[in-house]
Design a protein around this motif. Structure first.
Motif, mmCIF file in Angstrom:
data_model
loop_
_atom_site.group_PDB
_atom_site.id
_atom_site.type_symbol
_atom_site.label_atom_id
_atom_site.label_comp_id
_atom_site.label_asym_id
_atom_site.label_seq_id
_atom_site.Cartn_x
_atom_site.Cartn_y
_atom_site.Cartn_z
ATOM 1 N N ASN A 55 0.866 -1.178 0.000
ATOM 2 C CA ASN A 55 0.000 0.000 0.000
ATOM 3 C C ASN A 55 0.903 1.229 0.000
ATOM 4 O OD1 ASN A 55 -1.597 2.207 0.818
ATOM 5 N ND2 ASN A 55 -3.030 0.864 1.872
ATOM 6 N N VAL A 56 0.839 2.026 -1.040
ATOM 7 C CA VAL A 56 1.737 3.184 -1.162
ATOM 8 C C VAL A 56 1.457 4.264 -0.118
ATOM 9 C CG1 VAL A 56 2.251 2.820 -3.595
ATOM 10 C CG2 VAL A 56 0.314 4.246 -2.966
ATOM 11 N N ARG A 82 2.980 11.348 -0.503
ATOM 12 C CA ARG A 82 1.742 10.910 0.155
ATOM 13 C C ARG A 82 0.894 12.089 0.569
ATOM 14 N NH1 ARG A 82 4.276 6.361 4.222
ATOM 15 N NH2 ARG A 82 4.550 4.734 2.683
ATOM 16 N N PRO A 83 -0.402 11.919 0.646
ATOM 17 C CA PRO A 83 -1.213 10.738 0.337
ATOM 18 C C PRO A 83 -1.575 10.686 -1.144
ATOM 19 C CG PRO A 83 -2.620 12.414 1.265
ATOM 20 C CD PRO A 83 -1.207 12.982 1.265
ATOM 21 N N TYR A 84 -1.897 9.496 -1.590
ATOM 22 C CA TYR A 84 -2.328 9.273 -2.965
ATOM 23 C C TYR A 84 -3.790 8.844 -2.966
ATOM 24 C CZ TYR A 84 2.703 9.122 -3.774
ATOM 25 O OH TYR A 84 4.047 9.428 -3.818
ATOM 26 N N LYS A 85 -4.573 9.427 -3.862
ATOM 27 C CA LYS A 85 -5.977 9.033 -4.016
ATOM 28 C C LYS A 85 -6.105 7.910 -5.033
ATOM 29 C CE LYS A 85 -7.744 13.557 -2.797
ATOM 30 N NZ LYS A 85 -8.407 14.774 -3.256
ATOM 31 N N SER A 86 -5.160 7.862 -5.986
ATOM 32 C CA SER A 86 -5.141 6.787 -6.984
ATOM 33 C C SER A 86 -3.692 6.477 -7.316
ATOM 34 C CB SER A 86 -5.889 7.199 -8.253
ATOM 35 O OG SER A 86 -5.147 8.166 -8.953
ATOM 36 N N LEU A 87 -3.460 5.317 -7.877
ATOM 37 C CA LEU A 87 -2.102 4.948 -8.259
ATOM 38 C C LEU A 87 -1.552 5.870 -9.340
ATOM 39 C CD1 LEU A 87 -2.191 1.032 -8.239
ATOM 40 C CD2 LEU A 87 -1.071 2.550 -6.607
ATOM 41 N N ASP A 88 -2.426 6.416 -10.181
ATOM 42 C CA ASP A 88 -1.980 7.318 -11.244
ATOM 43 C C ASP A 88 -1.256 8.551 -10.694
ATOM 44 O OD1 ASP A 88 -3.003 5.680 -13.253
ATOM 45 O OD2 ASP A 88 -4.983 6.606 -13.119
ATOM 46 N N GLU A 89 -1.563 8.923 -9.459
ATOM 47 C CA GLU A 89 -0.908 10.088 -8.857
ATOM 48 C C GLU A 89 0.581 9.853 -8.612
ATOM 49 O OE1 GLU A 89 -2.998 11.367 -5.366
ATOM 50 O OE2 GLU A 89 -4.512 12.405 -6.537
ATOM 51 N N LEU A 90 1.010 8.593 -8.643
ATOM 52 C CA LEU A 90 2.438 8.324 -8.481
ATOM 53 C C LEU A 90 3.241 8.979 -9.606
ATOM 54 C CD1 LEU A 90 2.187 4.591 -7.414
ATOM 55 C CD2 LEU A 90 3.192 6.414 -6.038
ATOM 56 N N THR A 91 2.661 9.023 -10.800
ATOM 57 C CA THR A 91 3.349 9.684 -11.918
ATOM 58 C C THR A 91 3.100 11.186 -11.922
ATOM 59 O OG1 THR A 91 1.533 9.125 -13.413
ATOM 60 C CG2 THR A 91 3.428 7.646 -13.391
ATOM 61 N N SER A 92 1.870 11.613 -11.606
ATOM 62 C CA SER A 92 1.585 13.055 -11.636
ATOM 63 C C SER A 92 2.318 13.804 -10.518
ATOM 64 C CB SER A 92 0.079 13.315 -11.555
ATOM 65 O OG SER A 92 -0.446 12.896 -10.325
ATOM 66 N N LYS A 93 2.636 13.126 -9.427
ATOM 67 C CA LYS A 93 3.402 13.740 -8.341
ATOM 68 C C LYS A 93 4.900 13.456 -8.479
ATOM 69 C CE LYS A 93 -0.219 13.836 -4.800
ATOM 70 N NZ LYS A 93 -0.524 13.526 -3.393
ATOM 71 N N ILE A 110 -3.597 1.072 -3.204
ATOM 72 C CA ILE A 110 -3.998 2.237 -2.421
ATOM 73 C C ILE A 110 -4.705 1.783 -1.146
ATOM 74 C CG2 ILE A 110 -5.501 4.284 -2.382
ATOM 75 C CD1 ILE A 110 -3.056 4.661 -4.109
ATOM 76 N N ARG A 111 -5.575 0.814 -1.261
ATOM 77 C CA ARG A 111 -6.337 0.304 -0.114
ATOM 78 C C ARG A 111 -5.544 -0.742 0.635
ATOM 79 N NH1 ARG A 111 -9.832 -1.383 -3.806
ATOM 80 N NH2 ARG A 111 -10.614 0.379 -4.963
ATOM 81 N N ALA A 112 -5.892 -0.903 1.924
ATOM 82 C CA ALA A 112 -5.297 -1.976 2.715
ATOM 83 C C ALA A 112 -5.766 -3.311 2.144
ATOM 84 C CB ALA A 112 -5.715 -1.855 4.180
#
Length: 113
Positions: A55-56, A82-93, A110-112
Protein backbone atom coordinates in the motif's frame (compact mmCIF):
# COMPACT_ATOMS: atom_id res chain seq x y z
CA UNK A 1 18.63 -21.31 69.80
CA UNK A 2 17.34 -17.76 69.78
CA UNK A 3 15.55 -16.17 66.86
CA UNK A 4 18.39 -13.69 66.43
CA UNK A 5 20.93 -16.52 66.02
CA UNK A 6 18.67 -18.34 63.52
CA UNK A 7 18.29 -15.22 61.40
CA UNK A 8 22.04 -14.52 61.56
CA UNK A 9 22.83 -18.07 60.43
CA UNK A 10 20.45 -17.71 57.42
CA UNK A 11 21.72 -14.29 56.29
CA UNK A 12 25.05 -15.38 54.76
CA UNK A 13 23.61 -18.30 52.70
CA UNK A 14 20.82 -16.01 51.45
CA UNK A 15 23.30 -13.33 50.33
CA UNK A 16 25.39 -15.95 48.52
CA UNK A 17 22.31 -17.43 46.85
CA UNK A 18 21.07 -14.03 45.65
CA UNK A 19 24.49 -13.00 44.33
CA UNK A 20 24.55 -16.13 42.12
CA UNK A 21 21.11 -15.54 40.63
CA UNK A 22 21.12 -14.79 36.88
CA UNK A 23 20.50 -11.20 35.85
CA UNK A 24 17.79 -10.79 33.20
CA UNK A 25 19.14 -9.53 29.86
CA UNK A 26 18.30 -5.99 28.87
CA UNK A 27 16.42 -5.47 25.67
CA UNK A 28 18.47 -4.11 22.76
CA UNK A 29 15.58 -3.54 20.36
CA UNK A 30 16.30 -0.46 18.25
CA UNK A 31 13.79 2.37 18.17
CA UNK A 32 11.45 2.25 15.14
CA UNK A 33 12.27 4.56 12.23
CA UNK A 34 9.33 6.74 11.20
CA UNK A 35 8.13 6.09 7.66
CA UNK A 36 8.46 9.77 6.76
CA UNK A 37 12.13 10.06 7.74
CA UNK A 38 14.43 10.41 4.73
CA UNK A 39 16.53 7.34 4.17
CA UNK A 40 20.19 7.81 3.38
CA UNK A 41 21.07 4.13 3.20
CA UNK A 42 18.95 1.10 2.48
CA UNK A 43 17.66 -0.55 5.63
CA UNK A 44 18.55 -4.14 6.33
CA UNK A 45 18.11 -5.82 2.97
CA UNK A 46 14.85 -7.68 2.70
CA UNK A 47 14.36 -10.18 -0.10
CA UNK A 48 12.89 -8.50 -3.17
CA UNK A 49 9.85 -10.18 -4.62
CA UNK A 50 7.71 -9.83 -7.69
CA UNK A 51 4.65 -11.13 -5.80
CA UNK A 52 4.52 -8.64 -2.92
CA UNK A 53 1.78 -5.99 -3.02
CA UNK A 54 2.30 -2.87 -0.90
CA UNK A 55 0.00 0.00 0.00
CA UNK A 56 1.74 3.18 -1.16
CA UNK A 57 -0.03 5.26 1.52
CA UNK A 58 0.93 3.12 4.53
CA UNK A 59 4.03 1.08 3.60
CA UNK A 60 7.32 1.76 5.34
CA UNK A 61 10.43 2.54 3.33
CA UNK A 62 11.62 -1.04 3.87
CA UNK A 63 8.29 -2.47 2.69
CA UNK A 64 8.36 -0.33 -0.46
CA UNK A 65 11.87 -1.56 -1.17
CA UNK A 66 10.64 -5.16 -1.14
CA UNK A 67 9.21 -4.47 -4.59
CA UNK A 68 11.88 -5.52 -7.08
CA UNK A 69 13.27 -2.38 -8.71
CA UNK A 70 12.32 0.08 -5.96
CA UNK A 71 15.36 1.35 -4.09
CA UNK A 72 15.88 3.91 -1.34
CA UNK A 73 15.57 6.96 -3.61
CA UNK A 74 12.32 5.81 -5.23
CA UNK A 75 10.85 4.74 -1.86
CA UNK A 76 11.64 8.21 -0.48
CA UNK A 77 9.91 9.85 -3.45
CA UNK A 78 6.81 7.70 -2.93
CA UNK A 79 6.67 8.55 0.79
CA UNK A 80 7.25 12.26 0.12
CA UNK A 81 4.27 12.40 -2.28
CA UNK A 82 1.74 10.91 0.16
CA UNK A 83 -1.21 10.74 0.34
CA UNK A 84 -2.33 9.27 -2.96
CA UNK A 85 -5.98 9.03 -4.02
CA UNK A 86 -5.14 6.79 -6.98
CA UNK A 87 -2.10 4.95 -8.26
CA UNK A 88 -1.98 7.32 -11.24
CA UNK A 89 -0.91 10.09 -8.86
CA UNK A 90 2.44 8.32 -8.48
CA UNK A 91 3.35 9.68 -11.92
CA UNK A 92 1.59 13.05 -11.64
CA UNK A 93 3.40 13.74 -8.34
CA UNK A 94 6.69 12.60 -9.95
CA UNK A 95 7.26 9.75 -7.51
CA UNK A 96 7.56 7.32 -10.46
CA UNK A 97 8.23 7.75 -14.16
CA UNK A 98 5.66 6.36 -16.59
CA UNK A 99 8.02 3.45 -17.33
CA UNK A 100 8.48 2.68 -13.61
CA UNK A 101 4.74 2.95 -13.03
CA UNK A 102 4.01 0.35 -15.71
CA UNK A 103 6.65 -1.93 -14.23
CA UNK A 104 5.47 -1.67 -10.58
CA UNK A 105 1.72 -1.01 -10.75
CA UNK A 106 0.74 -4.67 -10.25
CA UNK A 107 2.63 -4.65 -6.96
CA UNK A 108 1.25 -1.37 -5.61
CA UNK A 109 -2.12 -0.62 -4.05
CA UNK A 110 -4.00 2.24 -2.42
CA UNK A 111 -6.34 0.30 -0.11
CA UNK A 112 -5.30 -1.98 2.72
CA UNK A 113 -5.20 -5.58 1.55
Amino acid sequence: MSLQKVLASLTLPLVILLSCAPVPAQSTIPAPVPATAPLTKSPKKLPKSTTVVVNVNTATLAELQQVKGIGAATANKIVAGRPYKSLDELTSKNALSAKQFEKFKAQLSIRAL
